[in-house]
Structures are given as structure tokens and as C-alpha cells.
Write a protein that holds these residues in place. Sequence first.
Motif, PDB file in Angstrom:
ATOM      1  N   ALA A 102      28.888 -14.956  -5.370  1.00 31.55           N
ATOM      2  CA  ALA A 102      27.525 -15.059  -4.838  1.00 31.55           C
ATOM      3  C   ALA A 102      27.495 -14.689  -3.360  1.00 31.55           C
ATOM      4  N   LEU A 103      28.517 -15.077  -2.622  1.00 32.50           N
ATOM      5  CA  LEU A 103      28.596 -14.732  -1.201  1.00 32.50           C
ATOM      6  C   LEU A 103      28.714 -13.220  -1.014  1.00 32.50           C
ATOM      7  N   ILE A 104      29.502 -12.575  -1.840  1.00 32.86           N
ATOM      8  CA  ILE A 104      29.628 -11.116  -1.770  1.00 32.86           C
ATOM      9  C   ILE A 104      28.272 -10.464  -2.016  1.00 32.86           C
ATOM     10  N   GLU A 105      27.562 -10.949  -3.014  1.00 30.51           N
ATOM     11  CA  GLU A 105      26.223 -10.413  -3.296  1.00 30.51           C
ATOM     12  C   GLU A 105      25.274 -10.639  -2.113  1.00 30.51           C
ATOM     13  N   GLY A 106      25.359 -11.829  -1.522  1.00 34.99           N
ATOM     14  CA  GLY A 106      24.502 -12.138  -0.373  1.00 34.99           C
ATOM     15  C   GLY A 106      24.787 -11.255   0.826  1.00 34.99           C
ATOM     16  N   VAL A 107      26.041 -11.014   1.102  1.00 32.40           N
ATOM     17  CA  VAL A 107      26.411 -10.126   2.220  1.00 32.40           C
ATOM     18  C   VAL A 107      25.915  -8.713   1.944  1.00 32.40           C
ATOM     19  N   TYR A 108      26.045  -8.269   0.712  1.00 32.40           N
ATOM     20  CA  TYR A 108      25.570  -6.929   0.352  1.00 32.40           C
ATOM     21  C   TYR A 108      24.053  -6.824   0.501  1.00 32.40           C
ATOM     22  N   ILE A 109      23.341  -7.851   0.095  1.00 35.69           N
ATOM     23  CA  ILE A 109      21.883  -7.871   0.268  1.00 35.69           C
ATOM     24  C   ILE A 109      21.540  -7.712   1.743  1.00 35.69           C
ATOM     25  N   LEU A 118      22.207  -4.192   3.055  1.00 30.84           N
ATOM     26  CA  LEU A 118      21.226  -3.207   2.600  1.00 30.84           C
ATOM     27  C   LEU A 118      19.875  -3.393   3.280  1.00 30.84           C
ATOM     28  N   VAL A 119      19.418  -4.630   3.341  1.00 33.36           N
ATOM     29  CA  VAL A 119      18.093  -4.909   3.910  1.00 33.36           C
ATOM     30  C   VAL A 119      18.062  -4.626   5.410  1.00 33.36           C
ATOM     31  N   LEU A 120      19.180  -4.889   6.085  1.00 35.04           N
ATOM     32  CA  LEU A 120      19.246  -4.663   7.529  1.00 35.04           C
ATOM     33  C   LEU A 120      19.729  -3.257   7.883  1.00 35.04           C
ATOM     34  N   ASN A 121      19.806  -2.391   6.895  1.00 34.58           N
ATOM     35  CA  ASN A 121      20.163  -0.985   7.079  1.00 34.58           C
ATOM     36  C   ASN A 121      21.504  -0.781   7.767  1.00 34.58           C
ATOM     37  N   ALA A 122      22.537  -1.389   7.228  1.00 34.31           N
ATOM     38  CA  ALA A 122      23.887  -1.205   7.763  1.00 34.31           C
ATOM     39  C   ALA A 122      24.329   0.242   7.555  1.00 34.31           C
ATOM     40  N   ASP A 123      25.243   0.687   8.382  1.00 30.41           N
ATOM     41  CA  ASP A 123      25.790   2.041   8.294  1.00 30.41           C
ATOM     42  C   ASP A 123      26.588   2.168   6.999  1.00 30.41           C
ATOM     43  N   GLN A 124      26.094   2.974   6.076  1.00 33.02           N
ATOM     44  CA  GLN A 124      26.710   3.066   4.751  1.00 33.02           C
ATOM     45  C   GLN A 124      28.018   3.855   4.746  1.00 33.02           C
ATOM     46  N   ALA A 152      27.177  -7.177  -9.837  1.00 26.29           N
ATOM     47  CA  ALA A 152      25.740  -7.273 -10.085  1.00 26.29           C
ATOM     48  C   ALA A 152      25.394  -7.073 -11.557  1.00 26.29           C
ATOM     49  N   LEU A 153      26.371  -6.607 -12.342  1.00 26.26           N
ATOM     50  CA  LEU A 153      26.217  -6.423 -13.780  1.00 26.26           C
ATOM     51  C   LEU A 153      25.010  -5.566 -14.110  1.00 26.26           C
ATOM     52  N   PHE A 154      24.063  -6.106 -14.871  1.00 28.82           N
ATOM     53  CA  PHE A 154      22.890  -5.373 -15.347  1.00 28.82           C
ATOM     54  C   PHE A 154      21.651  -5.636 -14.493  1.00 28.82           C
ATOM     55  N   PHE A 155      21.774  -6.369 -13.400  1.00 31.59           N
ATOM     56  CA  PHE A 155      20.599  -6.754 -12.621  1.00 31.59           C
ATOM     57  C   PHE A 155      19.993  -5.633 -11.763  1.00 31.59           C
ATOM     58  N   PRO A 156      20.771  -4.733 -11.139  1.00 34.44           N
ATOM     59  CA  PRO A 156      20.139  -3.677 -10.343  1.00 34.44           C
ATOM     60  C   PRO A 156      19.217  -2.801 -11.183  1.00 34.44           C
ATOM     61  N   GLY A 157      18.029  -2.565 -10.671  1.00 33.78           N
ATOM     62  CA  GLY A 157      17.044  -1.766 -11.383  1.00 33.78           C
ATOM     63  C   GLY A 157      16.218  -2.547 -12.381  1.00 33.78           C
ATOM     64  N   LEU A 158      16.447  -3.845 -12.461  1.00 34.18           N
ATOM     65  CA  LEU A 158      15.722  -4.671 -13.424  1.00 34.18           C
ATOM     66  C   LEU A 158      14.251  -4.804 -13.040  1.00 34.18           C
ATOM     67  N   ASP A 164      13.037  -3.294  -0.294  1.00 34.47           N
ATOM     68  CA  ASP A 164      13.844  -4.429   0.166  1.00 34.47           C
ATOM     69  C   ASP A 164      13.709  -5.625  -0.771  1.00 34.47           C
ATOM     70  N   PHE A 165      12.508  -5.879  -1.255  1.00 39.63           N
ATOM     71  CA  PHE A 165      12.300  -6.989  -2.182  1.00 39.63           C
ATOM     72  C   PHE A 165      13.015  -6.724  -3.508  1.00 39.63           C
ATOM     73  N   ASP A 166      13.024  -5.470  -3.948  1.00 39.58           N
ATOM     74  CA  ASP A 166      13.776  -5.103  -5.158  1.00 39.58           C
ATOM     75  C   ASP A 166      15.257  -5.421  -4.993  1.00 39.58           C
ATOM     76  N   ILE A 167      15.809  -5.106  -3.831  1.00 40.85           N
ATOM     77  CA  ILE A 167      17.220  -5.375  -3.549  1.00 40.85           C
ATOM     78  C   ILE A 167      17.485  -6.878  -3.599  1.00 40.85           C
ATOM     79  N   VAL A 168      16.616  -7.644  -2.947  1.00 41.47           N
ATOM     80  CA  VAL A 168      16.791  -9.102  -2.925  1.00 41.47           C
ATOM     81  C   VAL A 168      16.692  -9.667  -4.337  1.00 41.47           C
ATOM     82  N   LEU A 169      15.736  -9.199  -5.116  1.00 41.03           N
ATOM     83  CA  LEU A 169      15.597  -9.671  -6.501  1.00 41.03           C
ATOM     84  C   LEU A 169      16.810  -9.310  -7.343  1.00 41.03           C
ATOM     85  N   ASP A 170      17.183  -8.047  -7.311  1.00 37.21           N
ATOM     86  CA  ASP A 170      18.259  -7.568  -8.173  1.00 37.21           C
ATOM     87  C   ASP A 170      19.595  -8.233  -7.857  1.00 37.21           C
ATOM     88  N   TYR A 171      20.011  -8.175  -6.609  1.00 37.05           N
ATOM     89  CA  TYR A 171      21.316  -8.724  -6.244  1.00 37.05           C
ATOM     90  C   TYR A 171      21.258 -10.239  -6.055  1.00 37.05           C
TER      91      TYR A 171
END
Length: 95
Positions: free
Chosen positions: A23-30, A33-39, A55-61, A68-75
Amino acid sequence: MPYVARNEVHAARIISGVGTLFALIEGVYILMLVLNADQSNKFFVFIKGLAEPLALFFPGLFHTSSHDFDIVLDYGLAAIFWLVVTGFVARLVAR
């Protein structure tokens, strides 16, 4: 406390810890992404490599009007999923 019961409690704590780590890994990734880190950053690539398979099947759900809200929801749902599933498994092991 009998020896077997202590081992079950330790196993349950490890399982819960793994779920928290996922869950922490997912939170850091969120946040990244939301804060526009250098990819192209190596840390971003490392976290992305961990977070996307977790994230399994959640991205794009969900598709809302906000990317940004999609990212927060999915991850975020993936993070909650790992906390719930590992919490449930930990309770089963601790019995």
C-alpha cells in the motif's frame, strides 16, 4: 503463550507488514504521478516497476473528468485492496 501460537502471530504480523508495504508503494506512486515527478528519474522508474504490477486490474477501472482523480482512484483502490486482503489473511493465520 505456546510456541506454535507465537509463530502464527509472527506470521500474521509479517503478512500485515507486506500488505502495508504494498500500500505504501502504491501511495508513493500516486504522489509521484499527481505531483508530476520526473518520469526519467531512476527512483520514479523503480517505484513504477513495483507499483504497476501491484495495481493488478485497478488501473483504467474508472474514467472521470480529472486525470489526477483517476490516478488516485485506480492506485488508491489497489492500496486499499492490499491492506484488506493481507489483513484478512493475517487474521486467518493468527487463529
